[in-house]
Design a protein around this motif. Structure first.
Motif, mmCIF file in Angstrom:
data_model
loop_
_atom_site.group_PDB
_atom_site.id
_atom_site.type_symbol
_atom_site.label_atom_id
_atom_site.label_comp_id
_atom_site.label_asym_id
_atom_site.label_seq_id
_atom_site.Cartn_x
_atom_site.Cartn_y
_atom_site.Cartn_z
ATOM 1 N N GLY A 1 0.845 -0.946 0.439
ATOM 2 C CA GLY A 1 0.199 0.030 -0.460
ATOM 3 C C GLY A 1 0.657 1.136 -0.227
ATOM 4 O O GLY A 1 0.744 2.072 -0.557
ATOM 5 N N ILE A 2 2.156 1.035 0.865
ATOM 6 C CA ILE A 2 2.619 2.571 -0.003
ATOM 7 C C ILE A 2 3.599 3.026 -0.559
ATOM 8 O O ILE A 2 3.765 3.609 -1.314
ATOM 9 C CB ILE A 2 3.785 2.874 2.291
ATOM 10 N N LEU A 3 3.794 1.895 -1.101
ATOM 11 C CA LEU A 3 4.452 1.623 -2.806
ATOM 12 C C LEU A 3 4.256 2.280 -3.727
ATOM 13 O O LEU A 3 3.734 2.973 -4.153
ATOM 14 C CB LEU A 3 5.400 0.188 -2.977
ATOM 15 N N PHE A 4 2.655 1.182 -3.794
ATOM 16 C CA PHE A 4 2.013 1.760 -4.410
ATOM 17 C C PHE A 4 0.796 3.358 -4.605
ATOM 18 O O PHE A 4 0.774 4.472 -4.929
ATOM 19 C CB PHE A 4 0.328 1.141 -4.895
ATOM 20 N N THR A 5 0.809 3.979 -3.079
ATOM 21 C CA THR A 5 0.306 5.373 -3.034
ATOM 22 C C THR A 5 1.683 6.677 -3.308
ATOM 23 O O THR A 5 1.599 7.156 -4.019
ATOM 24 C CB THR A 5 0.269 5.146 -1.493
ATOM 25 N N LEU A 6 2.653 5.648 -2.867
ATOM 26 C CA LEU A 6 3.461 7.060 -3.125
ATOM 27 C C LEU A 6 4.114 6.539 -5.132
ATOM 28 O O LEU A 6 4.675 8.033 -5.219
ATOM 29 C CB LEU A 6 5.270 6.504 -2.432
ATOM 30 N N TYR A 7 4.290 5.196 -5.766
ATOM 31 C CA TYR A 7 4.463 5.434 -6.614
ATOM 32 C C TYR A 7 3.709 5.215 -7.691
ATOM 33 O O TYR A 7 4.908 5.345 -9.446
ATOM 34 C CB TYR A 7 6.378 4.344 -6.803
#
Length: 176
Positions: free
Chosen positions: A61-67
């Motif tokens: 979730g963090i990776l998809f949100t940020l990138y």
């Protein structure tokens, strides 16, 4: 939504660290919580697998949100799919094989019934001797008495017929 993903990731990391430090206590506590459910869950709902899914959900979730510039709903669904896939691989490649690898060397004296062993201390008509039996990959010396009330010499084979008050009752074993 980013805070939710960070919460999942941090919870998974903290659980992992606590599990490494406190090992059985925390794992047994979580298993006990899952055992409190009134229905049987499949083996996939193991504490280790659930926590790996939670950690993966947070990290993805963090990776998809940020990138990426995807919507929150799509990111959540992709994170959920990632968590499901990675925890499924983890379950089938690590957890399930380890469940089958567990073995116990514990035994009960009742397990000796029907086994053949070697008499190490002669067994008199009335009294006690000793017999060695192989169980769980090890040898076990046990107190023995004659079932048929006949003397059994040292070095001979004996068959365990019954267990009474922790004593193996044996009869001479003669191969045909």
């Amino acid at each position: 939504m980013l805070e939710f993903y960070w919460g999942c990731l941090i919870t998974g990391i903290i659980f992992t660290l606590l599990t490494v430090i406190f090992d059985d206590f925390l794992g047994n506590m979580m298993e006990g919580i899952l055992d409190a459910l009134t229905f049987d869950l499949p083996g996939f709902f193991n504490t280790t697998v659930l926590m790996s899914a939670l950690t993966t959900l947070g990290g993805a979730g963090i990776l998809f949100t940020l990138y990426t510039s995807l919507s929150h709903v799509v990111i959540f669904l992709l994170s959920l799919c990632s968590a499901f896939l990675l925890s499924t691989f983890f379950y089938f490649l690590y957890v399930k094989p380890m469940e089958r690898a567990e073995s116990s060397t514990g035994f009960s004296v009742k397990d000796f019934i029907g086994m053949v062993g070697e008499v190490t201390i002669p067994i008199p008509k009335e009294g006690y001797g000793e017999i060695v039996l192989s169980i769980a990959g090890a040898s076990s010396n046990q107190i023995a008495a004659s079932f048929d009330e006949e003397e059994i010499p040292s070095g001979s084979k004996a068959l365990v017929i019954e267990v009474r008050e922790g004593t193996l009752l044996v009869s001479p074993y003669e191969q045909i």
